[in-house]
Scaffold this motif. Structure first.
Motif, mmCIF file in Angstrom:
data_model
loop_
_atom_site.group_PDB
_atom_site.id
_atom_site.type_symbol
_atom_site.label_atom_id
_atom_site.label_comp_id
_atom_site.label_asym_id
_atom_site.label_seq_id
_atom_site.Cartn_x
_atom_site.Cartn_y
_atom_site.Cartn_z
ATOM 1 N N GLU A 388 36.684 34.001 -7.310
ATOM 2 C CA GLU A 388 36.219 35.210 -6.825
ATOM 3 C C GLU A 388 35.336 34.938 -5.252
ATOM 4 O O GLU A 388 34.996 36.058 -4.890
ATOM 5 N N SER A 389 35.159 33.664 -5.034
ATOM 6 C CA SER A 389 34.134 33.676 -3.858
ATOM 7 C C SER A 389 34.519 32.179 -3.302
ATOM 8 O O SER A 389 35.160 31.395 -3.789
ATOM 9 N N HIS A 427 40.513 43.468 -0.670
ATOM 10 C CA HIS A 427 39.174 43.342 -0.294
ATOM 11 C C HIS A 427 39.298 41.949 0.231
ATOM 12 O O HIS A 427 39.955 40.960 -0.261
ATOM 13 N N ASN A 430 34.514 37.697 -1.445
ATOM 14 C CA ASN A 430 33.288 37.355 -1.197
ATOM 15 C C ASN A 430 33.167 35.924 -0.574
ATOM 16 O O ASN A 430 33.618 35.061 -1.063
ATOM 17 N N SER A 431 32.020 35.716 0.521
ATOM 18 C CA SER A 431 32.069 34.714 1.272
ATOM 19 C C SER A 431 30.635 34.211 1.567
ATOM 20 O O SER A 431 30.037 35.332 2.081
ATOM 21 N N ASP A 432 30.175 33.125 1.596
ATOM 22 C CA ASP A 432 29.002 32.804 2.334
ATOM 23 C C ASP A 432 29.519 31.765 3.412
ATOM 24 O O ASP A 432 30.210 30.779 3.118
ATOM 25 N N SER A 456 26.569 36.309 4.635
ATOM 26 C CA SER A 456 27.043 36.528 3.500
ATOM 27 C C SER A 456 28.154 37.677 3.409
ATOM 28 O O SER A 456 27.631 38.682 4.190
ATOM 29 N N TYR A 457 29.462 37.610 2.895
ATOM 30 C CA TYR A 457 30.250 38.895 3.083
ATOM 31 C C TYR A 457 30.708 39.329 1.734
ATOM 32 O O TYR A 457 31.398 38.284 1.067
ATOM 33 N N LYS A 458 30.276 40.344 1.177
ATOM 34 C CA LYS A 458 30.560 40.669 -0.292
ATOM 35 C C LYS A 458 30.960 42.190 -0.319
ATOM 36 O O LYS A 458 30.293 42.906 0.182
ATOM 37 N N ASP A 459 32.010 42.427 -1.423
ATOM 38 C CA ASP A 459 32.413 43.523 -1.418
ATOM 39 C C ASP A 459 32.777 44.382 -0.170
ATOM 40 O O ASP A 459 32.568 45.463 -0.236
ATOM 41 N N THR A 463 26.325 41.407 3.879
ATOM 42 C CA THR A 463 25.163 41.531 2.904
ATOM 43 C C THR A 463 23.906 40.873 3.534
ATOM 44 O O THR A 463 22.674 40.943 3.162
#
Length: 675
Positions: A388-389, A427, A430-432, A456-459, A463
């Motif tokens: 999921e990430s 979507h 989710n990524s760092d 960070s990119y989440k939902d 973020t």
């Protein structure tokens, strides 16, 4: 000697064959031609003496036959109830077949020729055209010594469809016949074929295939449908090699249905928003042993829209692109994906490998090389255990984010307009993100040097963003950090405001200056703050040029060209939500002109409406406003005494500008009072 026969049983035929006339052929006919009768037979025999023996010097004959059984190979089923014509010669016998049956297959025509009867070793030359079911056709070629269906691993009894087959064989007339002794050529046209349990227990159907078998190889090619997806297949199996070499080539259109067939729908990188559309796929499968092999995969992505932020690549449908790779598999599981080579026109080349873990889950994507337009980097994408990430690490000389930022903005806007119940679809993962490059391009004209980014990119929202870099020796810093309750603080600072605004994709017509942005992004998706710029120059600003012209200040419009019009300071309070930018009491001041502005720009329809004041001779104007008592009475909020009211409305590309010339005659303090 002439002999005429009519209605002679074939079983009795050998009794009338001279003992010294082609004894091997006589024996073959006696053993392999049974039942049935000869009609209208006419034979001519000639004899002579040789070394005190009577020998056959001439043999010619012709006869019709019907109801005959022809066992052309002992281990294969006989041709039953055959009818046709036989031609007899001293060195050969030609059996022309008009009809016959083997299993439930109908023989429409063909021949069985016995050759070289005057030599020590005789041969059979057989050619048959056969119509019937696919099952019976495969059953026919599965008999000893051929066993071709077994080599395919097919249970022919469960295969349906029709077949038109041409069977051509040439072999010596020996009792211990081996497959190596047979020259064989089988051509079969298979229609409406259905094969059960082809892949994951599901059948293939609607097959239109051509089967060809010879002494060296077997080949099956054509179209077949599997789970409503049509495949072009080309199967080759080579015989008489050290290893049983099998190759399969398949072509099909990869769409949503195709993704489900091969379980590709579970890989988020192969689905929207990353990939949307159809692709032409060609796979070349080489079996190594048993259930393991290698697939050489070529994917034509021309009809795909692609957004791969991790490698800085975006393309529209219709733009040529392809991916080649090598996939190792064993027992229906992918063990390795290597040799990835992605090309997009002449602009992009990507090379890499993929590591998998567990049930074909992505583990690490290693992109060793990205070359292209402003691209020279490497990337490692590490997926979490739950898929999921992902963690994206970018390093290299140059990385281009220009098109990617545009597309991600579009996708985010698209998703924000969807129903809440579908909010999880489409979507980005989710990524760092960690970037360390010498040059980071955020648009086509400018790059930031010596960049370090931690984001960070989440939902589908940013973020966290922390970035530092410089333009030559001028620094830029950006922080976008959580402050609790779903809100974020925004801080940006740059020693070159013009380049920073370009790099941040905010505005292109500023030169120089010092920039500072302070703001907040709250939980209601509203961004508000203050932009401060000191010592800047404005260039190529059509709306300002139009305002100056309408204000009868056309003499200073030329200042917007070249190095631009200088402003000592600019303060812009802003608020942004749902593509609506609001500005309240923005001010810009310079020695030549001063401005105030309040209003809004709607990015949904590209409409704007603003009002404010423009004050000419700003230095003198503000000097009057600084006179004690009198200045305090006359000056407005911007410190000037005289200025004209203006309004700007309409399309942002070419708005309507209006200025009230009479308002310039009254002090700004009075205008502000009535406004």
């Amino acid at each position: 000697m002439e002999v005429k026969l009519n209605g002679l049983a074939f079983d009795s035929f050998s009794k009338y064959w001279p003992a010294t006339a082609a004894s091997n052929a006589n024996q073959w006919c006696d053993e392999r031609l049974n039942y049935g009768k000869l009609y209208n037979a006419h034979f001519t025999f000639g004899f002579g003496a040789y070394e005190d023996k009577i020998v056959l010097s001439k043999l010619e004959g012709v006869s019709d036959f019907e109801g005959v059984s022809i066992l052309y190979i002992e281990t294969m089923p006989a041709i039953e109830n055959a009818a046709g014509k036989i031609n007899f010669y001293e060195d050969r016998i030609e059996i022309v077949i008009d009809k016959g049956k083997t299993y439930d297959l109908e023989i429409s025509d063909g021949y069985v020729n016995l050759l070289k009867l005057d030599q020590e070793l005789q041969y059979a030359d057989i050619n048959l055209n056969i119509d019937g079911t696919v099952s019976d056709a495969l059953k026919l070629i599965d008999n000893e010594p051929l066993k071709y269906s077994q080599k395919l691993g097919l249970d022919y009894s469960k295969i349906t469809g029709s077949a038109k087959t041409n069977l051509d064989m040439y072999f010596p007339l020996v009792s211990d016949l081996l497959i190596e002794d047979i020259e064989i050529d089988v051509k079969s046209d298979l229609q409406a074929v259905s094969i059960p349990n082809v892949y994951k227990g599901k059948p293939a159907d609607n097959g239109n295939l051509k089967l060809e078998v010879n002494s060296d190889k077997m080949n099956i090619k054509g179209k077949v449908s599997y789970q409503k997806t049509v495949f072009d297949v080309n199967y080759e199996e080579f015989f008489n090699r050290d290893k049983n070499d099998k190759n399969v080539q398949f072509d099909f259109i990869l769409d949503e249905n195709g993704k489900k067939i091969f379980g590709l729908d579970k890989y988020k990188l192969l689905n929207p928003p990353y990939m949307d559309g159809t692709a032409k796929l060609r796979g070349d499968v080489r079996m190594i042993d048993g259930e393991s092999g290698v697939v050489g995969l070529h994917s034509d992505l021309t009809n795909m829209e692609v957004i791969f932020p991790m490698i800085g690549w975006v393309k529209d449908k219709g733009q040529a692109a392809s991916i080649n790779s090598s996939i190792n598999f064993k027992d229906d599981k992918v063990t390795k994906i290597s040799g990835i080579r992605l090309t997009s026109g002449e602009d992009l080349l990507v090379k890499g490998n993929v590591k998998l873990v567990g049930d074909n889950n992505l583990d690490v994507v290693e992109i060793s090389e990205i070359k292209g337009n402003k691209m020279d980097a490497s990337v490692i994408v590490d997926f979490g255990k739950n898929q999921e990430s992902m963690s994206i690490n970018v390093a290299g000389n140059s990385f281009n984010l220009d098109n990617i930022l545009d597309k991600m903005d579009e996708e985010r806007d698209k998703i924000s307009s969807e129903d809440e119940e579908n909010d999880e679809d489409g979507h980005f993962i989710n990524s760092d993100i960690f970037i360390a490059v010498d040059k980071l391009w955020t648009n086509d004209d400018i790059y930031i040097s010596n960049v370090g980014v931690n984001a960070s990119y989440k939902d589908n929202e940013w973020t966290k963003i922390q970035a530092i870099g410089n333009f030559s020796e001028k620094n830029i810093k950006l922080d976008y950090l959580p402050r609790g309750n779903g809100s974020y603080s925004i801080f940006a600072e740059a020693d070159d405001a013009g380049k920073a605004l370009q790099a941040l994709r905010l505005y292109d017509n500023v030169k120089g200056g010092f920039l500072k942005i302070d703001g907040i992004y709250d939980s209601d998706d509203k961004m508000k703050g203050l932009i401060k710029i000191r010592g800047l120059r404005l260039t190529k600003t059509p709306i300002l040029a139009k305002l100056l012209n309408v204000s009868s200040l056309s003499g200073i419009v030329d200042m917007l060209k070249g190095d631009g019009m200088k402003f000592l300071r600019m303060d812009i309070p802003f608020e942004y939500q749902d593509k609506l930018l609001k500005i309240e009491d923005a001010r810009a001041s310079g020695n030549v002109v001063g401005l105030t502005a309040s209003g809004e720009l709607n990015r949904n329809n590209n409409k704007l409406r603003f009002k404010g004041m423009i004050a000419p001779a700003y230095g003198l104007n503000s000097l009057i406003g600084s006179i004690p008592l009198l200045g305090d009475l006359l000056k407005g909020k911007d410190g000037t005494v005289f200025g004209a009211n203006y309004t700007i409305r309409g399309d942002a590309g070419d708005p309507e500008v209006n200025v009230n010339p009479f308002s310039a005659l009254s002090p700004n303090s009075i205008k502000e009072l009535f406004n």
